[in-house]
Motif scaffolding. Structure first.
Motif, PDB file in Angstrom:
ATOM      1  N   UNK A  33     -23.704  28.359  23.039  1.00  0.00           N
ATOM      2  CA  UNK A  33     -25.094  28.602  22.656  1.00  0.00           C
ATOM      3  C   UNK A  33     -25.785  27.321  22.186  1.00  0.00           C
ATOM      4  N   UNK A  34     -25.072  26.497  21.406  1.00  0.00           N
ATOM      5  CA  UNK A  34     -25.650  25.235  20.927  1.00  0.00           C
ATOM      6  C   UNK A  34     -25.986  24.293  22.074  1.00  0.00           C
ATOM      7  N   UNK A  35     -25.225  24.392  23.154  1.00  0.00           N
ATOM      8  CA  UNK A  35     -25.442  23.513  24.306  1.00  0.00           C
ATOM      9  C   UNK A  35     -26.254  24.190  25.396  1.00  0.00           C
ATOM     10  N   UNK A  36     -26.986  25.222  25.009  1.00  0.00           N
ATOM     11  CA  UNK A  36     -27.957  25.898  25.871  1.00  0.00           C
ATOM     12  C   UNK A  36     -27.349  26.451  27.155  1.00  0.00           C
ATOM     13  N   UNK A  37     -26.165  27.030  27.045  1.00  0.00           N
ATOM     14  CA  UNK A  37     -25.575  27.723  28.186  1.00  0.00           C
ATOM     15  C   UNK A  37     -26.238  29.086  28.272  1.00  0.00           C
ATOM     16  N   UNK A  38     -26.879  29.341  29.371  1.00  0.00           N
ATOM     17  CA  UNK A  38     -27.554  30.618  29.549  1.00  0.00           C
ATOM     18  C   UNK A  38     -27.113  31.239  30.865  1.00  0.00           C
ATOM     19  N   UNK A  39     -27.147  32.545  30.892  1.00  0.00           N
ATOM     20  CA  UNK A  39     -26.771  33.266  32.106  1.00  0.00           C
ATOM     21  C   UNK A  39     -27.806  33.001  33.181  1.00  0.00           C
ATOM     22  N   UNK A  40     -27.361  32.567  34.333  1.00  0.00           N
ATOM     23  CA  UNK A  40     -28.238  32.297  35.459  1.00  0.00           C
ATOM     24  C   UNK A  40     -27.991  33.374  36.507  1.00  0.00           C
ATOM     25  N   UNK A  41     -28.996  34.203  36.733  1.00  0.00           N
ATOM     26  CA  UNK A  41     -28.811  35.238  37.750  1.00  0.00           C
ATOM     27  C   UNK A  41     -28.733  34.564  39.115  1.00  0.00           C
ATOM     28  N   UNK A  42     -27.831  35.041  39.912  1.00  0.00           N
ATOM     29  CA  UNK A  42     -27.657  34.454  41.233  1.00  0.00           C
ATOM     30  C   UNK A  42     -26.780  33.209  41.233  1.00  0.00           C
ATOM     31  N   UNK A  43     -26.131  32.911  40.100  1.00  0.00           N
ATOM     32  CA  UNK A  43     -25.241  31.749  40.034  1.00  0.00           C
ATOM     33  C   UNK A  43     -24.092  31.944  41.009  1.00  0.00           C
ATOM     34  N   UNK A  44     -23.880  30.966  41.866  1.00  0.00           N
ATOM     35  CA  UNK A  44     -22.833  31.034  42.869  1.00  0.00           C
ATOM     36  C   UNK A  44     -21.746  30.021  42.525  1.00  0.00           C
ATOM     37  N   UNK A  45     -20.571  30.480  42.073  1.00  0.00           N
ATOM     38  CA  UNK A  45     -19.493  29.551  41.728  1.00  0.00           C
ATOM     39  C   UNK A  45     -19.052  28.674  42.901  1.00  0.00           C
ATOM     40  N   UNK A  46     -19.343  29.079  44.126  1.00  0.00           N
ATOM     41  CA  UNK A  46     -18.949  28.283  45.296  1.00  0.00           C
ATOM     42  C   UNK A  46     -19.740  26.976  45.402  1.00  0.00           C
ATOM     43  N   UNK A  47     -20.867  26.874  44.698  1.00  0.00           N
ATOM     44  CA  UNK A  47     -21.685  25.664  44.763  1.00  0.00           C
ATOM     45  C   UNK A  47     -21.258  24.588  43.773  1.00  0.00           C
ATOM     46  N   UNK A  48     -20.251  24.852  42.988  1.00  0.00           N
ATOM     47  CA  UNK A  48     -19.808  23.903  41.962  1.00  0.00           C
ATOM     48  C   UNK A  48     -19.170  22.681  42.618  1.00  0.00           C
ATOM     49  N   UNK A  49     -19.523  21.505  42.109  1.00  0.00           N
ATOM     50  CA  UNK A  49     -19.002  20.262  42.675  1.00  0.00           C
ATOM     51  C   UNK A  49     -18.039  19.539  41.737  1.00  0.00           C
ATOM     52  N   UNK A  50     -18.247  19.644  40.435  1.00  0.00           N
ATOM     53  CA  UNK A  50     -17.433  18.917  39.464  1.00  0.00           C
ATOM     54  C   UNK A  50     -16.036  19.537  39.369  1.00  0.00           C
ATOM     55  N   UNK A  51     -15.012  18.698  39.360  1.00  0.00           N
ATOM     56  CA  UNK A  51     -13.626  19.152  39.416  1.00  0.00           C
ATOM     57  C   UNK A  51     -13.262  20.099  38.283  1.00  0.00           C
ATOM     58  N   UNK A  52     -13.641  19.767  37.064  1.00  0.00           N
ATOM     59  CA  UNK A  52     -13.257  20.605  35.920  1.00  0.00           C
ATOM     60  C   UNK A  52     -13.917  21.981  35.999  1.00  0.00           C
ATOM     61  N   UNK A  53     -15.123  22.023  36.542  1.00  0.00           N
ATOM     62  CA  UNK A  53     -15.802  23.307  36.699  1.00  0.00           C
ATOM     63  C   UNK A  53     -15.160  24.141  37.811  1.00  0.00           C
ATOM     64  N   UNK A  54     -14.734  23.474  38.887  1.00  0.00           N
ATOM     65  CA  UNK A  54     -14.016  24.174  39.947  1.00  0.00           C
ATOM     66  C   UNK A  54     -12.701  24.746  39.407  1.00  0.00           C
ATOM     67  N   UNK A  55     -12.058  23.959  38.538  1.00  0.00           N
ATOM     68  CA  UNK A  55     -10.788  24.398  37.963  1.00  0.00           C
ATOM     69  C   UNK A  55     -10.968  25.677  37.143  1.00  0.00           C
ATOM     70  N   UNK A  56     -11.978  25.715  36.254  1.00  0.00           N
ATOM     71  CA  UNK A  56     -12.127  26.888  35.390  1.00  0.00           C
ATOM     72  C   UNK A  56     -12.538  28.112  36.199  1.00  0.00           C
ATOM     73  N   UNK A  57     -13.354  27.929  37.214  1.00  0.00           N
ATOM     74  CA  UNK A  57     -13.738  29.066  38.052  1.00  0.00           C
ATOM     75  C   UNK A  57     -12.508  29.601  38.793  1.00  0.00           C
ATOM     76  N   UNK A  58     -11.652  28.711  39.261  1.00  0.00           N
ATOM     77  CA  UNK A  58     -10.415  29.139  39.920  1.00  0.00           C
ATOM     78  C   UNK A  58      -9.484  29.871  38.961  1.00  0.00           C
ATOM     79  N   UNK A  59      -9.338  29.336  37.750  1.00  0.00           N
ATOM     80  CA  UNK A  59      -8.494  29.987  36.745  1.00  0.00           C
ATOM     81  C   UNK A  59      -9.063  31.339  36.341  1.00  0.00           C
ATOM     82  N   UNK A  60     -10.385  31.428  36.260  1.00  0.00           N
ATOM     83  CA  UNK A  60     -11.031  32.698  35.938  1.00  0.00           C
ATOM     84  C   UNK A  60     -10.754  33.737  37.021  1.00  0.00           C
ATOM     85  N   UNK A  61     -10.826  33.315  38.268  1.00  0.00           N
ATOM     86  CA  UNK A  61     -10.548  34.223  39.385  1.00  0.00           C
ATOM     87  C   UNK A  61      -9.101  34.715  39.323  1.00  0.00           C
TER      88      UNK A  61
END
Length: 137
Positions: A33-61
């Motif tokens: 919340x402090x870093x202004x993370x907000x829910x984005x409708x239509x967010x597509x995890x397949x568009x992620x480019x940064x490695x660490x973000x790809x990692x967490x999306x994969x782990x979440x899946x």
């Protein structure tokens, strides 16, 4: 949690561990919340480019698939443990720490905020689903 048919003895260490988990989730939510993370409708995890973000999306899946399979098998104890492990180990301990330096950058900030919110929301949903099934079944 324990396996079905086994009584759990109430211990202060167990209560402390659950308190620590709740505090960790609270702090993770506040950090997002402090870093202004907000829910984005239509967010597509397949568009992620940064490695660490790809990692967490994969782990979440992997975690959500594991929780869903365990719930289908009526293994609520193992489903709750899988949700707990993802939230504590992968999301809070590793991912949030890895993304703290990215906040100071420019290009990946928006992507990391979206991925953090996606991970926080989906992880909370998996934990809620596991606890909800454990309470009512």
């Amino acid at each position: 949690m324990s396996t079905p048919g086994r009584d759990i003895k109430l211990a202060t260490s167990r209560i402390e561990g659950n308190r620590n988990f709740a505090t960790k989730l609270w702090n993770a939510a506040r950090f997002c919340e402090m870093n202004e993370c907000t829910w984005v409708s239509g967010f597509d995890p397949a568009t992620i480019k940064h490695t660490v973000n790809q990692w967490i999306v994969g782990e979440l899946k992997l975690a959500t698939d594991k929780v869903a399979a365990l719930l289908d098998d009526y293994r609520f104890d193992l489903a709750a443990s899988a949700a707990y492990d993802f939230a504590w180990n992968n999301f809070c301990d590793w991912y949030l720490e890895f993304t703290k330096p990215i906040i100071g950058g420019t290009d990946e900030v928006g992507e990391s905020r979206n991925a953090r919110d996606h991970g926080m929301g989906a992880g909370a949903d998996a934990a809620y689903t596991a606890s909800d099934h454990a309470l009512y079944y």
